[in-house]
Design a protein around this motif. Structure first.
Motif, PDB file in Angstrom:
ATOM      1  N   SER A   1       0.840  -1.209   0.000  1.00 14.73           N
ATOM      2  CA  SER A   1       0.000   0.000   0.000  1.00 14.73           C
ATOM      3  C   SER A   1       0.869   1.251   0.000  1.00 14.73           C
ATOM      4  CB  SER A   1      -0.996  -0.023   1.169  1.00 14.73           C
ATOM      5  OG  SER A   1      -0.362   0.373   2.357  1.00 14.73           O
ATOM      6  N   LEU A   2       1.996   1.131   0.673  1.00  9.83           N
ATOM      7  CA  LEU A   2       2.952   2.248   0.674  1.00  9.83           C
ATOM      8  C   LEU A   2       3.520   2.451  -0.734  1.00  9.83           C
ATOM      9  CD1 LEU A   2       3.919   4.109   2.924  1.00  9.83           C
ATOM     10  CD2 LEU A   2       5.860   2.583   3.302  1.00  9.83           C
ATOM     11  N   VAL A   3       3.827   1.341  -1.386  1.00 14.85           N
ATOM     12  CA  VAL A   3       4.367   1.391  -2.748  1.00 14.85           C
ATOM     13  C   VAL A   3       3.355   2.076  -3.683  1.00 14.85           C
ATOM     14  CG1 VAL A   3       4.897  -0.053  -4.777  1.00 14.85           C
ATOM     15  CG2 VAL A   3       5.897  -0.607  -2.538  1.00 14.85           C
ATOM     16  N   GLU A   4       2.150   1.676  -3.554  1.00 12.06           N
ATOM     17  CA  GLU A   4       1.125   2.212  -4.443  1.00 12.06           C
ATOM     18  C   GLU A   4       0.920   3.713  -4.210  1.00 12.06           C
ATOM     19  OE1 GLU A   4      -2.404  -0.151  -4.546  1.00 12.06           O
ATOM     20  OE2 GLU A   4      -3.436   1.232  -5.903  1.00 12.06           O
ATOM     21  N   LYS A   5       0.973   4.065  -2.933  1.00 16.10           N
ATOM     22  CA  LYS A   5       0.830   5.480  -2.598  1.00 16.10           C
ATOM     23  C   LYS A   5       1.917   6.312  -3.296  1.00 16.10           C
ATOM     24  CE  LYS A   5       0.271   7.484   1.768  1.00 16.10           C
ATOM     25  NZ  LYS A   5       0.351   7.166   3.220  1.00 16.10           N
ATOM     26  N   GLU A   6       3.067   5.727  -3.432  1.00 17.65           N
ATOM     27  CA  GLU A   6       4.167   6.440  -4.085  1.00 17.65           C
ATOM     28  C   GLU A   6       3.935   6.551  -5.588  1.00 17.65           C
ATOM     29  OE1 GLU A   6       5.664   7.818  -1.094  1.00 17.65           O
ATOM     30  OE2 GLU A   6       7.322   7.872  -2.546  1.00 17.65           O
ATOM     31  N   TRP A   7       3.806   5.415  -6.251  1.00 20.76           N
ATOM     32  CA  TRP A   7       3.756   5.489  -7.733  1.00 20.76           C
ATOM     33  C   TRP A   7       2.477   6.103  -8.265  1.00 20.76           C
ATOM     34  CZ3 TRP A   7      -0.184   2.960 -10.029  1.00 20.76           C
ATOM     35  CH2 TRP A   7      -0.643   1.726  -9.517  1.00 20.76           C
TER      36      TRP A   7
ATOM     37  N   GLU B   1      19.648  15.789   8.154  1.00 15.49           N
ATOM     38  CA  GLU B   1      19.291  17.193   7.927  1.00 15.49           C
ATOM     39  C   GLU B   1      19.786  17.648   6.548  1.00 15.49           C
ATOM     40  OE1 GLU B   1      17.575  19.042  10.488  1.00 15.49           O
ATOM     41  OE2 GLU B   1      17.212  20.157   8.620  1.00 15.49           O
ATOM     42  N   GLU B   2      20.996  17.237   6.199  1.00 23.42           N
ATOM     43  CA  GLU B   2      21.572  17.600   4.897  1.00 23.42           C
ATOM     44  C   GLU B   2      20.720  17.033   3.772  1.00 23.42           C
ATOM     45  OE1 GLU B   2      24.692  19.243   4.083  1.00 23.42           O
ATOM     46  OE2 GLU B   2      24.460  19.997   6.127  1.00 23.42           O
ATOM     47  N   ILE B   3      20.452  15.733   3.873  1.00 25.94           N
ATOM     48  CA  ILE B   3      19.674  15.059   2.831  1.00 25.94           C
ATOM     49  C   ILE B   3      18.263  15.667   2.778  1.00 25.94           C
ATOM     50  CG2 ILE B   3      18.574  12.853   2.218  1.00 25.94           C
ATOM     51  CD1 ILE B   3      21.476  12.677   1.635  1.00 25.94           C
ATOM     52  N   ALA B   4      17.646  15.844   3.951  1.00 22.78           N
ATOM     53  CA  ALA B   4      16.269  16.335   4.007  1.00 22.78           C
ATOM     54  C   ALA B   4      16.137  17.698   3.318  1.00 22.78           C
ATOM     55  CB  ALA B   4      15.804  16.416   5.459  1.00 22.78           C
ATOM     56  N   SER B   5      17.104  18.576   3.568  1.00 25.58           N
ATOM     57  CA  SER B   5      16.999  19.916   2.986  1.00 25.58           C
ATOM     58  C   SER B   5      17.013  19.850   1.460  1.00 25.58           C
ATOM     59  CB  SER B   5      18.101  20.823   3.508  1.00 25.58           C
ATOM     60  OG  SER B   5      19.352  20.420   2.990  1.00 25.58           O
ATOM     61  N   ALA B   6      17.832  18.945   0.917  1.00 28.20           N
ATOM     62  CA  ALA B   6      17.885  18.813  -0.546  1.00 28.20           C
ATOM     63  C   ALA B   6      16.629  18.124  -1.068  1.00 28.20           C
ATOM     64  CB  ALA B   6      19.132  18.037  -0.952  1.00 28.20           C
ATOM     65  N   VAL B   7      16.128  17.149  -0.303  1.00 29.30           N
ATOM     66  CA  VAL B   7      14.946  16.404  -0.743  1.00 29.30           C
ATOM     67  C   VAL B   7      13.730  17.338  -0.838  1.00 29.30           C
ATOM     68  CG1 VAL B   7      13.248  14.668  -0.013  1.00 29.30           C
ATOM     69  CG2 VAL B   7      15.695  14.123  -0.003  1.00 29.30           C
ATOM     70  N   VAL B   8      13.581  18.204   0.153  1.00 29.33           N
ATOM     71  CA  VAL B   8      12.447  19.128   0.143  1.00 29.33           C
ATOM     72  C   VAL B   8      12.475  19.986  -1.122  1.00 29.33           C
ATOM     73  CG1 VAL B   8      11.469  21.160   1.300  1.00 29.33           C
ATOM     74  CG2 VAL B   8      12.155  19.153   2.650  1.00 29.33           C
ATOM     75  N   LYS B   9      13.669  20.482  -1.443  1.00 30.14           N
ATOM     76  CA  LYS B   9      13.823  21.284  -2.662  1.00 30.14           C
ATOM     77  C   LYS B   9      13.529  20.444  -3.902  1.00 30.14           C
ATOM     78  CE  LYS B   9      17.398  24.389  -1.212  1.00 30.14           C
ATOM     79  NZ  LYS B   9      18.851  24.444  -1.238  1.00 30.14           N
ATOM     80  N   ALA B  10      14.055  19.236  -3.916  1.00 33.76           N
ATOM     81  CA  ALA B  10      13.919  18.361  -5.084  1.00 33.76           C
ATOM     82  C   ALA B  10      12.449  18.021  -5.325  1.00 33.76           C
ATOM     83  CB  ALA B  10      14.742  17.093  -4.879  1.00 33.76           C
TER      84      ALA B  10
ATOM     85  N   GLU C   1       9.935  13.479   8.046  1.00 37.92           N
ATOM     86  CA  GLU C   1       9.295  14.796   7.943  1.00 37.92           C
ATOM     87  C   GLU C   1       9.531  15.451   6.593  1.00 37.92           C
ATOM     88  OE1 GLU C   1      10.693  16.708  11.470  1.00 37.92           O
ATOM     89  OE2 GLU C   1       9.289  15.551  12.728  1.00 37.92           O
ATOM     90  N   ALA C   2      10.602  15.034   5.925  1.00 40.97           N
ATOM     91  CA  ALA C   2      10.886  15.589   4.591  1.00 40.97           C
ATOM     92  C   ALA C   2      10.211  14.751   3.502  1.00 40.97           C
ATOM     93  CB  ALA C   2      12.386  15.647   4.372  1.00 40.97           C
ATOM     94  N   GLY C   3       9.401  13.793   3.898  1.00 35.73           N
ATOM     95  CA  GLY C   3       8.686  12.977   2.916  1.00 35.73           C
ATOM     96  C   GLY C   3       9.489  11.820   2.358  1.00 35.73           C
ATOM     97  N   VAL C   4      10.488  11.389   3.114  1.00 36.42           N
ATOM     98  CA  VAL C   4      11.355  10.305   2.657  1.00 36.42           C
ATOM     99  C   VAL C   4      10.836   8.979   3.225  1.00 36.42           C
ATOM    100  CG1 VAL C   4      13.692   9.350   2.774  1.00 36.42           C
ATOM    101  CG2 VAL C   4      13.358  11.826   2.531  1.00 36.42           C
ATOM    102  N   ILE C   5      10.858   7.933   2.404  1.00 36.10           N
ATOM    103  CA  ILE C   5      10.542   6.587   2.890  1.00 36.10           C
ATOM    104  C   ILE C   5      11.829   5.990   3.442  1.00 36.10           C
ATOM    105  CG2 ILE C   5       9.729   4.271   2.270  1.00 36.10           C
ATOM    106  CD1 ILE C   5       7.533   6.067   1.505  1.00 36.10           C
TER     107      ILE C   5
END
Lengths: 519, 354
Positions: free
Chosen positions: A333-339, A450-459, A495-499
Motif C-alpha cells: 500500500s505504501l508502494v502504491e501510494k508512491e507510484w 538534515e543535509e539530505i532532508a533539505s535537498a529532498v524538500v527542494k527536489a 518529515e521531509a517525505g522520505v521513505i
C-alpha cells in the motif's frame, strides 16, 4: 631619569632565573634599564660598568639580591617594585606543564603512553606507510585508514605484520571495531558473539548495524582494506584475522564480508575455513558462490542476508529469507501510494550512494529482480556509465569513488555533491525514485539526515512544480547508539517525505516495486 | 605464533596520527587516546625518509651497544699534567680550539682573542699586535680539541704549558683531557687577553696545576661520574650550574690537598680559588663526557653522535659510525640573555670581526 638600587638581604635566586626576570622587568612601564642579580663582586663590577651601581648597591654581598634600575622621572616606583616582587616569587612552571605534553612523533607518544597497543594512521599515504612500519616494528597493532599506499608497500607491511603476529588493518581501511571501540568510520554497536572480518568499510557498517538493530552484537569487526583479497596481496590480513577470530573465545560465529576475492585467494581462505571449528557465513558480495556452496559452506548473497543469518544463529532460530521486515500488504500500500502520484514518463531509479558496498548490494538486489542498473561500479561490464556525472535510465553512482573524492571530502562527511546531484535528478522528467544510503556513526557528518532532508524538500518541490512526484527512498546505516541517533535521523527524513527502510537491500527492493508500479 | 587475538583481551589504548576527528571519536567512546602533532619527517623529503627508515633498522643494534658503552663508562680523574706532556700530538706551536677545524681567517672574535692571549701567555708574542701577526702568518698550527681526546669550554683554547685534567675511562681504558677552569669574568675562554687574564693563567700553571696534581695523585683517582650523579640530584645540570658539583669535588679533594707538602697559604689559595669559582667542576665534567662518548667513535652502523661542538663560526657533529669525519654548518646566532649594558649588537660585533 634616575638610578635606583634596592638590596634584599639574604635572598638567593638562581642566576639564570634572575636574568630571565631582568628581561621581563625591562618591559615594565617607566623602566629604561633593569638588572636583578646576586651581589657578587663580578656582578657589582658589571653594574658599575653600566652606571647602575649606587652606594647602597655596593654594600650588597654574594648572598644578597641586588635590584638595579634606571627609571624615568615619572615612573611609579612602588608599582614597579610590586611587579618585580611578583616576578621574583613566581613558581617555576616547567613541572606543571608536563601533563599536557603534546608528542610530535610516535616515539615520543610512546614515551608518554608506553602501554599503547594500537596506532590509528590517517596521514597522507606516502608518510602513512613509514609510520605504519614504525608502529609494527614497535610491536603495535595498526589501523591504516590512509589510501594511496602502493601494493608493493602494502605487501611489505602486511608481511611484516604477519612476522610480528600483529594486526594490520588497511591500507584504505575505513572501518573497524576492535573490542567494541569504533575505529575510523564505524558505528556504536552492541557487544555480542559474532566475529566479523571484512574487506569493505560500508559493508561492515551495514552488517554490524543490522546485527545491533536486531538486538544481537559482535565481538570484533576487523577491516582488512579493499585490496587485501587481490591476487598480489593474497589476503594476508584476512587470513590472520580469521585465525585470530577462530582463536578468540568470545567469538561463536564468524562472518566474512568481501567483494569477490581473486580465485587463488578464495581457495586459500576457503581452506582455512575448512578446518574452522566454529560456524561461519561467507558473503562475497557479487561474487561466484559455487565454490563455497560445493564445500557446503553457508553463503549469504547480500549484506542483509549475512547479518540476518548470523542473527538467526545467535537467536537459535532457523534462517528464513525475507523480502521485508514489515508485512507485505503494508509495503504494497505504501508502494502504491508512491507510484500513484507519478506522471507517466517517470520510470527510473537513481541511486546516489556514499558507500561502495551498499551501492553494490543494491545493484545486486535489483539485478536479481531483473532490473538492469547502469553504474560507475556496475556488476555487468556493459552497464558501465560513460559519464558518472550523468545518469542514464536506471543508474546507481558510488559517490565515494575516487573520481568524486579527489580533492574534496568524502560524501559521508560533506554532502555538497550529493545534494547537487539530488536536485539534478529531480529535474529529469524520467526520474521516478531517488534511492540513497545515509551512513551514521563516528567520523562522519554530525547530522546527515538534515543535509539530505533539505535537498529532498527542494527536489520534491521542483518535481511538483513540473507536474511530477519524486519518490525518495533511503536506508540508514547506523544504530540508536550512534552520536547522530538512528531514530532521530529517521524522524528528520520522514518529515521531509522520505521513505526510510530498515535495510539497504529492502530500500532497493522497495524502489523496484515502486518503479514497477506494483500493487 | 599470532598475537592478534591478544588485543581482544586488553583495554585498547590508542595513538592517533592524522585526523583529529578520530581522536574525538575515541574520546566519545571513553577510550584512552593520545594525538600526535604530526609533521612530515625530514621536511617531507621522501628519499630522505626512506633512507632514515633503512638507517634505523641498520643502526638499532649498534646504537644499543653505543648507549651501553656510554652508560658503562667510568670516567675517573687520575692526574693533572701539562698539556705538552700528556695530550697526544701537542707541541709548542700548536693551539687546540673548540668545535670543528677552522682557519685563522674564519675564526670569530672571541676565539681569535683567546688564541692571541694564549701566545702572550706562552711568551711566543709580547703583545696582542705581535700575536695577531704571528697567527695570521700561519706560524701556529690549529687543531680541534676533539682530534686530541680533549675538550675545552667556550673558545676551548689549549696551549702547551697549560695544566689539564687527565681523565681515564676505567671501563674502556681510554683517556681524555681538558684545561682547568679560570673562573668567571674576564677569561681566556671568552677571548680576553689582558694582563689579569695572563697573570691568572701563569698562577694556574705555577701554583694551582702542581697543587692539584699532588692532591689528585694522592687520592688515587676521583670518580667524576659519581660526583655528577650526586650533583644532578642536588639541582646542578653540570653545564651552567656546577655549584654542587664543584663543592662535592672540593670535599673529595681537600683531605688530599691537606696531605700534600704544600704550605698552608698555597692550600688556602687553591681552596679559595675553587670555592670562588662555581664552574670549577665544568671542565672536568666535559672531559668525563668526552672519555665516555669517545668509546663510540667509529662504532660501525651507529647513528649516535660521538661529538657535537661549535667554535662560533661553525657547528659540527660527528656520527659514531662515520668515525672522525665532521659534518658542519654555520653556527646560528645564540638567543641569549645579556648582562646590563649589553645587547645583541655586541654579539654581532663579536661574530663578524674582520
Amino acid at each position: 631619569m634616575a638610578v635606583k638600587n634596592i638590596v634584599k638581604k639574604n635572598r638567593y635566586l638562581d642566576s639564570v632565573l634572575l636574568m630571565l626576570i631582568s628581561n621581563q622587568i625591562k618591559e615594565l612601564d617607566g623602566i629604561v634599564k633593569a638588572s636583578v642579580m646576586m651581589g657578587t663582586d663580578n656582578n657589582r663590577a658589571l653594574l658599575e660598568g653600566d652606571g647602575l651601581l649606587l652606594s647602597e648597591g655596593k654594600e650588597a654581598g654574594a648572598n644578597d639580591l641586588l635590584i638595579a634600575l634606571l627609571v624615568k622621572d615619572n615612573a611609579d616606583l612602588e608599582v614597579i617594585l610590586e611587579e618585580i616582587e611578583k616576578l621574583l616569587s613566581q613558581k617555576k612552571k616547567v613541572s606543571e606543564e608536563k601533563g599536557s605534553l603534546i608528542p610530535k612523533s610516535m616515539e615520543s607518544a610512546l614515551s608518554i603512553m608506553s602501554e599503547a597497543n594500537m596506532v590509528v594512521i590517517s596521514l597522507p599515504g606516502d608518510y602513512a606507510r613509514w609510520e605504519a612500519e614504525k608502529a609494527l616494528m614497535k610491536g603495535l597493532h595498526v589501523m591504516l585508514f590512509s589510501d594511496n599506499v602502493s601494493v608493493e608497500d602494502e605487501i611489505e607491511l602486511k608481511t611484516l605484520a604477519r612476522e610480528k603476529g600483529l594486526l594490520l588493518m588497511g591500507p584504505d581501511c575505513g572501518t573497524s571495531i576492535i573490542n567494541n571501540v569504533a575505529l575510523g568510520f564505524a558505528n556504536i554497536v552492541n557487544k555480542g558473539n559474532i566475529g566479523i572480518v571484512g574487506a569493505s568499510g560500508t559493508g561492515i557498517q551495514e552488517v554490524t548495524s543490522l546485527i545491533t538493530n536486531a538486538g544481537c552484537g559482535i565481538t570484533q569487526a576487523i577491516g582488512t582494506g579493499g585490496r587485501d583479497l587481490s591476487a598480489r596481496v593474497g589476503g594476508l590480513t584476512m587470513t590472520g584475522a580469521l585465525e585470530a577470530l577462530i582463536e578468540d573465545k568470545k567469538t561463536e560465529i564468524i562472518l566474512l564480508i568481501s567483494k569477490p576475492p581473486s580465485p587463488q585467494v578464495e581457495d586459500k581462505i576457503l581452506d582455512i575455513l575448512e578446518g574452522c571449528p566454529k560456524p561461519f557465513i561467507i558473503n562475497f558480495l557479487g561474487g561466484d558462490v559455487e565454490k563455497s556452496k560445493r564445500r557446503g559452506y553457508k553463503v549469504a548473497k547480500t549484506l542483509e542476508e549475512a547479518a540476518y543469518m548470523a542473527v538467526a544463529f545467535v537467536k537459535k532460530e532457523d534462517y528464513k529469507k525475507i523480502e521485508f521486515n514489515y508485512p507485505l500488504h503494508e509495503i504494497k500500500s505504501l508502494v502504491e501510494k508512491e507510484w500513484s502520484k507519478f506522471s507517466k514518463d517517470q520510470k527510473y531509479i537513481r541511486g546516489l550512494y556514499s558507500g561502495g558496498s551498499v551501492c553494490e548490494e543494491a545493484n545486486i538486489v535489483l539485478d536479481d529482480l531483473g532490473i538492469l542498473i547502469n553504474s560507475n561500479a556496475p556488476i555487468r561490464e556493459e552497464l558501465k556509465l560513460k559519464n558518472s556525472k550523468k545518469s542514464v535510465e536506471h543508474s546507481f553512482v558510488d559517490m565515494g569513488d575516487d573520481e568524486f573524492t579527489r580533492g574534496v571530502p568524502h560524501p559521508m562527511i560533506d554532502f555538497t555533491l550529493r545534494k547537487e546531484r539530488i536536485i539534478e535528478e529531480a529535474k529529469d522528467p524520467e526520474c521516478a525514485v531517488i534511492l540513497m544510503d545515509v551512513v551514521l556513526g563516528l567520523g562522519v557528518h554530525e547530522n546527515p539526515a538534515e543535509e539530505i532532508a533539505s535537498a529532498v524538500v527542494k527536489a520534491k518541490k521542483i518535481a511538483e512544480e513540473e507536474g511530477r512526484y519524486l519518490s525518495v527512498v533511503v536506508s540508514i546505516t547506523g544504530t540508536s547508539k550512534d552520536p547522530q541517533n538512528r531514530d532521530r535521523q529517521k524522524k528528520i527524513l520522514h518529515e521531509a517525505g522520505v521513505i526510510v527502510m530498515p535495510t539497504n537491500a529492502q530500500a532497493a527492493r522497495f524502489s523496484a516495486l515502486v518503479v514497477r508500479r506494483e500493487s | 605464533m599470532s598475537k592478534i587475538s591478544d588485543i581482544f583481551e586488553k583495554e585498547m589504548k590508542v595513538i592517533n596520527m592524522g585526523l583529529e576527528s578520530f581522536r574525538s571519536s575515541m574520546e566519545h567512546q571513553h577510550v584512552k587516546v593520545l594525538q600526535v602533532d604530526w609533521k612530515p619527517p625530514a621536511g617531507g623529503n621522501k628519499k630522505l625518509i626512506s633512507a632514515l627508515l633503512k638507517l634505523k633498522k641498520i643502526s638499532e643494534e649498534a646504537n644499543k651497544e653505543g648507549v651501553e658503552r656510554i652508560i658503562n663508562s667510568q670516567p675517573v680523574l687520575m692526574d693533572v699534567k701539562k698539556a705538552i706532556d700528556v695530550i697526544p700530538g701537542m707541541h709548542k706551536k700548536m693551539l687546540l680550539h673548540a668545535g670543528p677545524p677552522i682557519t685563522w681567517e674564519r675564526m670569530c672574535g672571541p676565539v681569535r682573542g683567546a688564541c692571541m692571549g694564549a701566545l702572550i701567555y706562552e711568551e711566543i708574542a709580547e703583545n696582542p699586535e705581535k700575536a695577531e701577526r704571528i697567527l695570521s702568518r700561519g706560524e701556529i698550527e690549529f687543531s680541534p680539541c676533539h682530534h686530541h681526546s680533549a675538550v675545552g669550554p667556550m673558545a676551548g683554547i689549549v696551549s702547551s704549558s697549560m695544566y689539564v685534567y687527565c681523565i681515564e675511562n676505567k671501563t674502556f681504558k681510554n683517556k681524555s683531557y681538558s684545561t682547568l677552569n679560570e673562573g668567571l669574568g674576564k677569561a681566556l675562554r671568552f677571548g680576553s687577553y689582558d694582563k689579569d687574564v695572563i697573570e691568572r693563567l701563569k698562577w694556574m700553571e705555577q701554583v694551582l696545576g702542581p697543587a692539584l696534581q699532588k692532591a689528585v695523585r694522592l687520592s688515587g683517582g676521583i670518580n667524576v661520574k659519581n660526583l655528577t650523579a650526586q650533583a644532578l640530584q642536588m639541582g646542578d645540570e653540570c653545564h651552567n650550574r656546577n655549584i654542587a658539583a664543584s663543592n662535592l669535588f672540593l670535599k673529595e679533594l681537600t683531605p688530599y690537598l691537606l696531605k700534600t707538602d704544600l704550605s698552608k697559604e698555597i692550600i688556602l689559595k687553591v681552596f679559595q680559588f675553587i670555592t670562588g669559582n662555581v664552574h670549577s667542576f665544568l671542565n672536568m665534567s666535559m672531559a668525563a663526557c668526552k672519555s665516555s662518548t669517545d668509546t663510540i667513535l667509529g662504532l660501525k652502523n651507529s647513528t649516535l653522535l660521538s661529538a657535537m661542538a661549535r667554535n662560533g663560526t661553525d657547528i659540527g657533529i660527528r656520527i659514531a659510525g662515520l668515525g672522525e669525519r665532521w659534518f658542519t654548518a654555520p653556527a646560528g646566532e645564540p638567543k641569549g640573555l645579556y648582562f646590563p649594558g649589553y645587547t645583541r649588537v655586541d654579539l654581532l660585533w663579536l661574530q663578524h670581526l674582520p
